[in-house]
Design a protein around this motif. Structure first.
Motif, short mmCIF file in Angstrom:
data_model
loop_
_atom_site.label_atom_id
_atom_site.label_comp_id
_atom_site.label_asym_id
_atom_site.label_seq_id
_atom_site.Cartn_x
_atom_site.Cartn_y
_atom_site.Cartn_z
N SER A 1 0.85 -11.22 15.07
CA SER A 1 0.33 -10.48 13.91
C SER A 1 1.44 -9.69 13.22
O SER A 1 1.54 -9.69 11.99
CB SER A 1 -0.80 -9.53 14.33
OG SER A 1 -1.92 -10.26 14.75
N ILE A 2 2.27 -9.04 14.00
CA ILE A 2 3.37 -8.26 13.42
C ILE A 2 4.39 -9.19 12.76
O ILE A 2 4.91 -8.90 11.68
CB ILE A 2 4.03 -7.36 14.50
CG1 ILE A 2 3.05 -6.31 14.98
CG2 ILE A 2 5.30 -6.72 13.97
CD1 ILE A 2 2.55 -5.36 13.91
N VAL A 3 4.67 -10.31 13.39
CA VAL A 3 5.60 -11.28 12.80
C VAL A 3 5.04 -11.80 11.47
O VAL A 3 5.75 -11.85 10.46
CB VAL A 3 5.89 -12.45 13.78
CG1 VAL A 3 6.62 -13.58 13.09
CG2 VAL A 3 6.69 -11.95 14.97
N LEU A 4 3.77 -12.17 11.47
CA LEU A 4 3.14 -12.66 10.23
C LEU A 4 3.16 -11.60 9.15
O LEU A 4 3.44 -11.88 7.98
CB LEU A 4 1.71 -13.12 10.50
CG LEU A 4 1.56 -14.40 11.31
CD1 LEU A 4 0.10 -14.62 11.70
CD2 LEU A 4 2.09 -15.59 10.53
N TYR A 5 2.85 -10.36 9.52
CA TYR A 5 2.87 -9.26 8.55
C TYR A 5 4.25 -9.11 7.93
O TYR A 5 4.38 -9.02 6.71
CB TYR A 5 2.44 -7.96 9.23
CG TYR A 5 2.62 -6.76 8.34
CD1 TYR A 5 1.73 -6.49 7.31
CD2 TYR A 5 3.70 -5.89 8.52
CE1 TYR A 5 1.90 -5.40 6.48
CE2 TYR A 5 3.87 -4.80 7.70
CZ TYR A 5 2.97 -4.55 6.68
OH TYR A 5 3.15 -3.47 5.86
N ASN A 6 5.28 -9.11 8.77
CA ASN A 6 6.64 -8.94 8.25
C ASN A 6 7.06 -10.10 7.36
O ASN A 6 7.71 -9.91 6.33
CB ASN A 6 7.63 -8.74 9.39
CG ASN A 6 7.51 -7.37 10.00
OD1 ASN A 6 7.22 -6.39 9.31
ND2 ASN A 6 7.71 -7.28 11.29
N LEU B 1 5.05 -12.07 5.57
CA LEU B 1 4.30 -11.99 4.32
C LEU B 1 4.78 -10.85 3.44
O LEU B 1 4.86 -10.98 2.22
CB LEU B 1 2.81 -11.86 4.61
CG LEU B 1 2.15 -13.09 5.20
CD1 LEU B 1 0.75 -12.76 5.70
CD2 LEU B 1 2.11 -14.23 4.19
N LEU B 2 5.12 -9.72 4.06
CA LEU B 2 5.62 -8.58 3.29
C LEU B 2 6.95 -8.92 2.64
O LEU B 2 7.18 -8.61 1.47
CB LEU B 2 5.76 -7.35 4.19
CG LEU B 2 6.06 -6.04 3.49
CD1 LEU B 2 4.92 -5.67 2.54
CD2 LEU B 2 6.27 -4.94 4.51
N ARG B 3 7.81 -9.62 3.35
CA ARG B 3 9.09 -10.05 2.79
C ARG B 3 8.85 -11.00 1.62
O ARG B 3 9.49 -10.88 0.57
CB ARG B 3 9.94 -10.72 3.87
CG ARG B 3 11.18 -11.40 3.35
CD ARG B 3 12.18 -10.44 2.78
NE ARG B 3 13.31 -11.19 2.26
CZ ARG B 3 14.08 -10.77 1.29
NH1 ARG B 3 13.88 -9.59 0.75
NH2 ARG B 3 15.07 -11.50 0.86
N ARG B 4 7.94 -11.92 1.79
CA ARG B 4 7.64 -12.87 0.71
C ARG B 4 7.09 -12.15 -0.52
O ARG B 4 7.42 -12.49 -1.65
CB ARG B 4 6.65 -13.91 1.22
CG ARG B 4 6.49 -15.06 0.30
CD ARG B 4 6.37 -16.35 1.04
NE ARG B 4 6.19 -17.42 0.08
CZ ARG B 4 5.29 -18.35 0.16
NH1 ARG B 4 4.50 -18.41 1.21
NH2 ARG B 4 5.19 -19.27 -0.76
N ALA B 5 6.24 -11.14 -0.29
CA ALA B 5 5.70 -10.36 -1.40
C ALA B 5 6.81 -9.61 -2.13
O ALA B 5 6.84 -9.57 -3.37
CB ALA B 5 4.65 -9.37 -0.89
N LYS B 6 7.74 -9.05 -1.39
CA LYS B 6 8.86 -8.34 -2.02
C LYS B 6 9.74 -9.29 -2.83
O LYS B 6 10.20 -8.95 -3.92
CB LYS B 6 9.70 -7.62 -0.96
CG LYS B 6 9.04 -6.40 -0.40
CD LYS B 6 9.90 -5.72 0.65
CE LYS B 6 9.20 -4.50 1.22
NZ LYS B 6 10.02 -3.82 2.22
N ARG C 1 -3.19 -15.67 2.55
CA ARG C 1 -2.16 -15.01 1.75
C ARG C 1 -1.03 -15.98 1.42
O ARG C 1 -0.51 -16.00 0.32
CB ARG C 1 -1.58 -13.80 2.51
CG ARG C 1 -2.52 -12.64 2.65
CD ARG C 1 -2.64 -11.79 1.39
NE ARG C 1 -3.59 -12.32 0.46
CZ ARG C 1 -3.65 -12.06 -0.84
NH1 ARG C 1 -2.78 -11.27 -1.40
NH2 ARG C 1 -4.57 -12.58 -1.61
N ASN C 2 -0.64 -16.79 2.39
CA ASN C 2 0.43 -17.76 2.17
C ASN C 2 0.03 -18.75 1.07
O ASN C 2 0.85 -19.09 0.21
CB ASN C 2 0.76 -18.50 3.46
CG ASN C 2 2.03 -19.30 3.36
OD1 ASN C 2 3.03 -18.83 2.82
ND2 ASN C 2 2.00 -20.51 3.87
#
Length: 144
Positions: free
Chosen positions: A117-122, A124-129, A30-31
């Motif tokens: 996993s939760i850190v990576l999710y957050n 990536l979600l921030r980057r997507a936003k 994703r990155n």
């Protein structure tokens, strides 16, 4: 019940390790997608959002379920220890501690998988936003 030790040691823990590898692999993929993404290629915000959030749910699912899988390993390990203690009657404390250590190892591995996993999710979600906001800034509010 000796098979239960193998289930905890090789089943639960290796499933957690596989989940961790999957989570990190998706995060890396994703990155790389985010780095190479051209915002101008997306005609509307919905198609951009679909591309940006693809596979993020897998990372979130791994992060939220890994502690439960670790807890399952802990419960199975403690059950095995109590079963062995009940079957043998008096048991050496070394055997009890080894059984409990195996049980707690499953919990620790579950947390070691879940936290990153939760850190990576957050992240990536921030980057997507941020990317979606940049698209909105460039294109106005059309496509909402």
């Amino acid at each position: 019940m000796e098979w239960l030790k193998e289930v905890v040691e090789y089943g639960v823990i290796w499933v957690l390790v596989a989940m961790s590898v999957l989570s990190v692999g998706i995060a890396i993929e994703r990155n790389m997608i985010y780095k190479n993404l051209q915002l101008n290629d997306f005609p509307d915000k919905k198609s951009l959002e679909l591309e940006l959030t693809k596979k993020l749910h897998i990372i979130a699912t791994i992060g939220s379920n890994a502690p439960y899988l670790g807890l399952l390993g802990t419960v199975l390990g403690i059950m095995l220890t109590f079963y062995t203690l009940g079957r043998e009657g008096f048991m050496d404390t070394n055997k009890i501690m080894i059984g409990l250590a195996l049980a707690l190892k499953a919990t620790a591995v579950g947390l070691v998988v879940a936290i990153p996993s939760i850190v990576l999710y957050n992240l990536l979600l921030r980057r997507a936003k941020v990317l979606m906001l940049k698209w909105e800034i460039r294109n106005g509010r059309k496509g909402i």
